[in-house]
Design a protein around this motif. Sequence first.
Motif, short mmCIF file in Angstrom:
data_model
loop_
_atom_site.label_atom_id
_atom_site.label_comp_id
_atom_site.label_asym_id
_atom_site.label_seq_id
_atom_site.Cartn_x
_atom_site.Cartn_y
_atom_site.Cartn_z
N TYR A 312 0.84 -1.20 0.00
CA TYR A 312 0.00 0.00 0.00
C TYR A 312 0.87 1.25 0.00
CZ TYR A 312 -3.31 3.45 1.83
OH TYR A 312 -4.08 4.57 2.02
N SER A 313 1.93 1.22 0.80
CA SER A 313 2.83 2.36 0.85
C SER A 313 3.52 2.56 -0.50
CB SER A 313 3.90 2.14 1.92
OG SER A 313 3.31 1.71 3.12
N THR A 330 13.76 2.59 -1.21
CA THR A 330 13.34 1.98 0.05
C THR A 330 13.05 3.02 1.13
OG1 THR A 330 14.78 0.12 -0.49
CG2 THR A 330 13.94 0.24 1.75
N GLY A 331 13.93 4.02 1.22
CA GLY A 331 13.76 5.02 2.26
C GLY A 331 12.42 5.73 2.18
N ASP A 332 12.04 6.15 0.97
CA ASP A 332 10.76 6.83 0.77
C ASP A 332 9.62 5.95 1.26
OD1 ASP A 332 12.51 8.40 -0.58
OD2 ASP A 332 11.89 7.72 -2.57
N ILE A 333 9.71 4.71 0.86
CA ILE A 333 8.63 3.80 1.19
C ILE A 333 8.52 3.60 2.69
CG2 ILE A 333 7.92 1.40 1.04
CD1 ILE A 333 9.06 1.51 -1.83
N TYR A 337 5.38 4.17 4.93
CA TYR A 337 4.92 2.97 5.63
C TYR A 337 4.66 3.26 7.10
CZ TYR A 337 5.53 -1.34 8.25
OH TYR A 337 5.39 -2.35 9.16
N ARG A 338 5.57 3.99 7.71
CA ARG A 338 5.42 4.30 9.15
C ARG A 338 4.16 5.12 9.39
NH1 ARG A 338 10.11 3.48 12.65
NH2 ARG A 338 8.65 4.29 14.19
N GLU A 339 3.95 6.09 8.52
CA GLU A 339 2.74 6.90 8.64
C GLU A 339 1.50 6.02 8.52
OE1 GLU A 339 2.61 10.22 5.94
OE2 GLU A 339 4.68 10.73 6.45
N ALA A 340 1.55 5.16 7.51
CA ALA A 340 0.40 4.28 7.27
C ALA A 340 0.14 3.40 8.48
CB ALA A 340 0.63 3.44 6.02
N CYS A 341 1.19 3.00 9.15
CA CYS A 341 1.04 2.17 10.35
C CYS A 341 0.21 2.89 11.39
CB CYS A 341 2.40 1.84 10.95
SG CYS A 341 3.16 0.40 10.21
N ASN A 342 0.51 4.16 11.59
CA ASN A 342 -0.30 4.96 12.52
C ASN A 342 -1.75 4.95 12.07
OD1 ASN A 342 1.74 5.68 14.26
ND2 ASN A 342 2.35 7.44 13.00
N GLY A 345 -3.27 1.54 12.88
CA GLY A 345 -3.02 0.97 14.20
C GLY A 345 -2.19 -0.30 14.20
N LEU A 346 -1.30 -0.42 13.22
CA LEU A 346 -0.42 -1.59 13.18
C LEU A 346 0.94 -1.17 13.70
CD1 LEU A 346 -1.68 -4.13 12.05
CD2 LEU A 346 -0.35 -3.82 9.98
N LYS A 347 1.59 -2.07 14.40
CA LYS A 347 2.90 -1.74 14.95
C LYS A 347 3.93 -1.75 13.81
CE LYS A 347 6.15 -3.52 18.27
NZ LYS A 347 6.69 -4.84 17.94
N PRO A 348 4.65 -0.65 13.63
CA PRO A 348 5.58 -0.60 12.50
C PRO A 348 6.72 -1.60 12.68
CG PRO A 348 5.40 1.55 13.60
CD PRO A 348 4.65 0.58 14.42
N LEU A 349 7.08 -2.25 11.61
CA LEU A 349 8.24 -3.13 11.63
C LEU A 349 9.49 -2.31 11.38
CD1 LEU A 349 6.86 -6.02 9.42
CD2 LEU A 349 6.88 -5.88 11.90
N THR A 350 10.64 -2.93 11.63
CA THR A 350 11.90 -2.23 11.37
C THR A 350 12.16 -2.15 9.88
OG1 THR A 350 12.95 -4.36 11.67
CG2 THR A 350 13.11 -2.82 13.48
N GLN A 351 13.05 -1.25 9.52
CA GLN A 351 13.39 -1.11 8.11
C GLN A 351 14.01 -2.40 7.59
OE1 GLN A 351 14.86 2.62 7.02
NE2 GLN A 351 15.65 1.98 5.05
#
Length: 405
Positions: A312-313, A330-333, A337-342, A345-351
């Motif tokens: 989705y990201s 990758t960095g952009d995504i 991705y982190r924003e989308a996690c918020n 309500g999903l816990k963001p995974l590490t890069q």
Amino acid sequence: MQQKELDGFFEKFLKKEPLFINKRSLQGNYTPKTVPHREDQINQIAGVLAPALRMEKPSNVFIYGKTGTGKSLCINYVTNNLLLTAERNKIPLKIIYLNCKLKRIADTEYRLMAQLTREFGVEVPATGLPTEEIYKLFVKQLDKEKLLLVLILDEIDQLVHKTGDGILYTLTRINTELKNSEVTIIGISNDLIFVDNLDPRVKSSLSEEELVFPPYNAIQLQSILKQRAKEAFRETVLEDGVIEKCAAYAAREHGDARRALELLRVAGEIAERNNDNKIRIKHIDDAEDKIDRDRVIEQVNSQPKQFKLTLYSILNVCMNGNSNGNPIFTGDIYEIYREACNGCGLKPLTQRRVSDIIAELDMLGIINARVVSKGRYGRTREIKLAIPDSTVPKINNVLKEGLGL
DNA sequence: CGAGATTCATGTGAAGTATACCTTTAGGCTTAA
DNA sequence: AAGCCTAAAGGTATACTTCACATGAATCTCGTA
């Protein structure tokens, strides 16, 4: 009023002459009575497997070929017949087909062994037991009584890519542990160079026999389509040139017969839905769109949540910012991705993990990701969508729905 | 001007952690003789 | 005493994190022509 309309619709539907007589013969898992253009391969497979009928272990076989070149079909065809003969003559033969690509079924050593054991009707837990234990259980079941097992591992390259060739090593060595039974392994791979990275011991024992399935050319595709179409449709429903066009489309994509057949089937369905009494060339174009869309959507839907969110990201970055085919990194995504996690309500995974997920999405063919070095500006994956633009919005919606956005 | 050093952003491998699930074992309770 | 249930202990696979090092071409540095 609405009811009346619907009534009329159904009545009309019934009166209408159907286009299809037997749709099944165009479906993917259908095994026709004859398999044209694959006589050589079939004979070879049959020749290799035939000793099974004398209770001698057939050689292991390794089969290469791109998707839709008839690998699975031929194996199926041969093994079905073999099984029939075996049954008739009371020969204890068992054939297990496993697709190693299937997530959560056969994509790790443990899960593969567990699945094999289940084939013998023994329930094994999804996790918790040592792999060794499952292996012993499998051997015990297998060795209970005299049995010849033909084990067909489809898309075996995926499995090895993920988990290494240890499994294959144990599997090829399994015969030394068996007292009564014997196992023959048939490996199927889309990747031609995959064997080169295998442990030489595995390589030599797995490819006692090798077999290559070349792509079909347009002429061959046409004859296949004609044969199947004869079974599937009433006689006059195909407009001139339809078959030729299907064949041409599929030939363009490394001679993928499965795709050609699907194209024809979906074109038929579209024609039927449009109340057309013939399948026309334009239906094929529609069908092509629909197939691409459906296939990707299905694939996307079967992914775990984090994969969906990552995709989705990627989609969002591709559509919003620098849309026109510019590669993204990758960095952009990861930021999006982190924003989308918020957002959901999903816990963001590490890069680190997201990087792996991107690599897997690449393997699935949903995106194209290539590692590039940008010199002074570091090193990253250059990511492009591998799905047609027209289907992007639809997939975006599917993803949103799946993520509850 | 060109060879070598530097640099960046992230790839990638290995080891560690959290979670969910499994079997075994020991303890406690009940039951029946 | 035997039988049964439960909870704790000790084990595994998997998905993920943490840590640390690897990559490789654009860019910088500096010696030389």
